[in-house]
Enzyme design. Sequence first.
Site, PDB file in Angstrom:
ATOM      1  CG  ASP A  79      -1.640   0.695   0.762  1.00 18.22           C
ATOM      2  OD1 ASP A  79      -2.226   1.021   0.031  1.00 18.22           O
ATOM      3  OD2 ASP A  79      -3.183   1.331   2.462  1.00 18.22           O
TER       4      ASP A  79
ATOM      5  CG  ASN B 130      -7.922  -1.883  -5.839  1.00 20.58           C
ATOM      6  OD1 ASN B 130      -7.057  -3.015  -5.177  1.00 20.58           O
ATOM      7  ND2 ASN B 130      -7.759  -1.084  -4.231  1.00 20.58           N
TER       8      ASN B 130
HETATM    9  C1  IPE Z   1      -5.298  -2.907  -0.747  1.00 20.81           C
HETATM   10  O1  IPE Z   1      -5.546  -1.506  -0.513  1.00 20.81           O
HETATM   11  C2  IPE Z   1      -5.382  -3.261  -2.244  1.00 20.81           C
HETATM   12  C3  IPE Z   1      -4.332  -3.540  -2.162  1.00 20.81           C
HETATM   13  C4  IPE Z   1      -3.295  -3.368  -1.885  1.00 20.81           C
HETATM   14  C5  IPE Z   1      -3.880  -4.001  -3.251  1.00 20.81           C
HETATM   15  P1  IPE Z   1      -6.296  -0.253  -0.874  1.00 20.81           P
HETATM   16  O2  IPE Z   1      -5.649   0.900  -0.725  1.00 20.81           O
HETATM   17  O3  IPE Z   1      -7.075  -0.249  -1.631  1.00 20.81           O
HETATM   18  O4  IPE Z   1      -7.813  -0.506   0.404  1.00 20.81           O
HETATM   19  P2  IPE Z   1      -8.132   0.799   1.269  1.00 20.81           P
HETATM   20  O5  IPE Z   1      -8.679   1.615   0.909  1.00 20.81           O
HETATM   21  O6  IPE Z   1      -6.688   2.162   2.380  1.00 20.81           O
HETATM   22  O7  IPE Z   1      -8.929   0.547   2.272  1.00 20.81           O
HETATM   23  C1  IPE Z   2      -1.397  -0.056  -3.158  1.00 20.05           C
HETATM   24  O1  IPE Z   2      -1.620   1.274  -3.249  1.00 20.05           O
HETATM   25  C2  IPE Z   2      -1.686  -0.038  -4.462  1.00 20.05           C
HETATM   26  C3  IPE Z   2      -3.523  -0.853  -4.903  1.00 20.05           C
HETATM   27  C4  IPE Z   2      -3.963  -0.776  -4.380  1.00 20.05           C
HETATM   28  C5  IPE Z   2      -3.032  -0.910  -5.774  1.00 20.05           C
HETATM   29  P1  IPE Z   2      -2.613   2.538  -3.382  1.00 20.05           P
HETATM   30  O2  IPE Z   2      -3.399   3.112  -4.722  1.00 20.05           O
HETATM   31  O3  IPE Z   2      -3.717   2.339  -2.787  1.00 20.05           O
HETATM   32  O4  IPE Z   2      -1.701   4.070  -2.440  1.00 20.05           O
HETATM   33  P2  IPE Z   2      -2.021   4.587  -0.995  1.00 20.05           P
HETATM   34  O5  IPE Z   2      -3.080   4.264  -0.422  1.00 20.05           O
HETATM   35  O6  IPE Z   2      -3.939   5.628  -2.381  1.00 20.05           O
HETATM   36  O7  IPE Z   2      -1.449   5.932  -1.156  1.00 20.05           O
HETATM   37 MG    MG Z   3      -4.093   2.382  -0.627  1.00 22.20          MG
END
Ligand code: IPE
Ligand code: IPE
Ligand code: MG
Length: 254
Positions: free
Chosen positions: A25, A73
Amino acid sequence: MSPILGLNSPTASANAARHVAIIMDGNGRWAKSRGLPRTLGHQAGVNALKRTVEAAPELGIQWLTVFGFSTENWRRPVSEVSELMALLKRYVASDLDRLEAEGVRIRVIGRRDDLAPDILAVIERAEARTRFNERFNLQVAFNYGGRADIACAARAYARAAIAGEVSPDAADEAGFERFLSTAAGPPPDLIIRTSGERRLSNFLLWEAAYAELVFQDVLWPDYGPEHLKAAMDEFLARERRYGGADVDDVRAAG
Ligand code: IPE
Ligand code: IPE
Ligand code: MG
């Protein structure tokens, strides 16, 4: 081999976490802090994934599960979703030959029915080409959600019961979990989440029952072997009890 790790590092011991799962993340925040579009954060995240896959076997890890795309997502802008799909394709295109040659078995867990045919083809090719590999297991959670996976397993279990293959009265945990998409491997010993968020976000809900959780503040694109080693060291310092009592306390109490 990275010079900071080395096979004699304390983390390569018998107590090492055999199965590590990572919620990668912070890609978006990494990009934002640099004034870049989120998609560039995801691209940098793939490089962090490559570094991590490379470092894992040296730390005694045999199974690595990474969360690449969640069933939630899809709520992101279409352009970002397209980039995440394209990145899976590019990762396989650039790394499959090497991973295959290095003895890595690739498995992809998650719902397949709403993925585009070109993505499905890439997933099936990666799994088929590495299916006889045994040195290291890389499991990619893609279009994965813990609840969706449990519901899918429940459907399959119910179908097996209707077909007379299992008795509903004999339904139990071991029988049920054979239908989860993670059934091929052990449950995770350690679940790591980067970027400072402290939640599971629907990752491995059933399998996480006795996993140790380690939260690291580093944003995923900055992740490297030193962060993985730090998480493993924290894991080694934990005492896992599985609901039992501390062995020394039991002895002391006579
Ligand atoms: C979880 O992260 C999904 C992945 C890392 C693929 P998100 O960024 O989507 O989760 P939330 O929205 O912060 O809970
Ligand atoms: C994790 O990074 C990757 C996926 C969820 C695919 P994020 O895209 O959630 O990054 P933040 O949480 O917005 O920084
Ligand atoms: Mg995230």
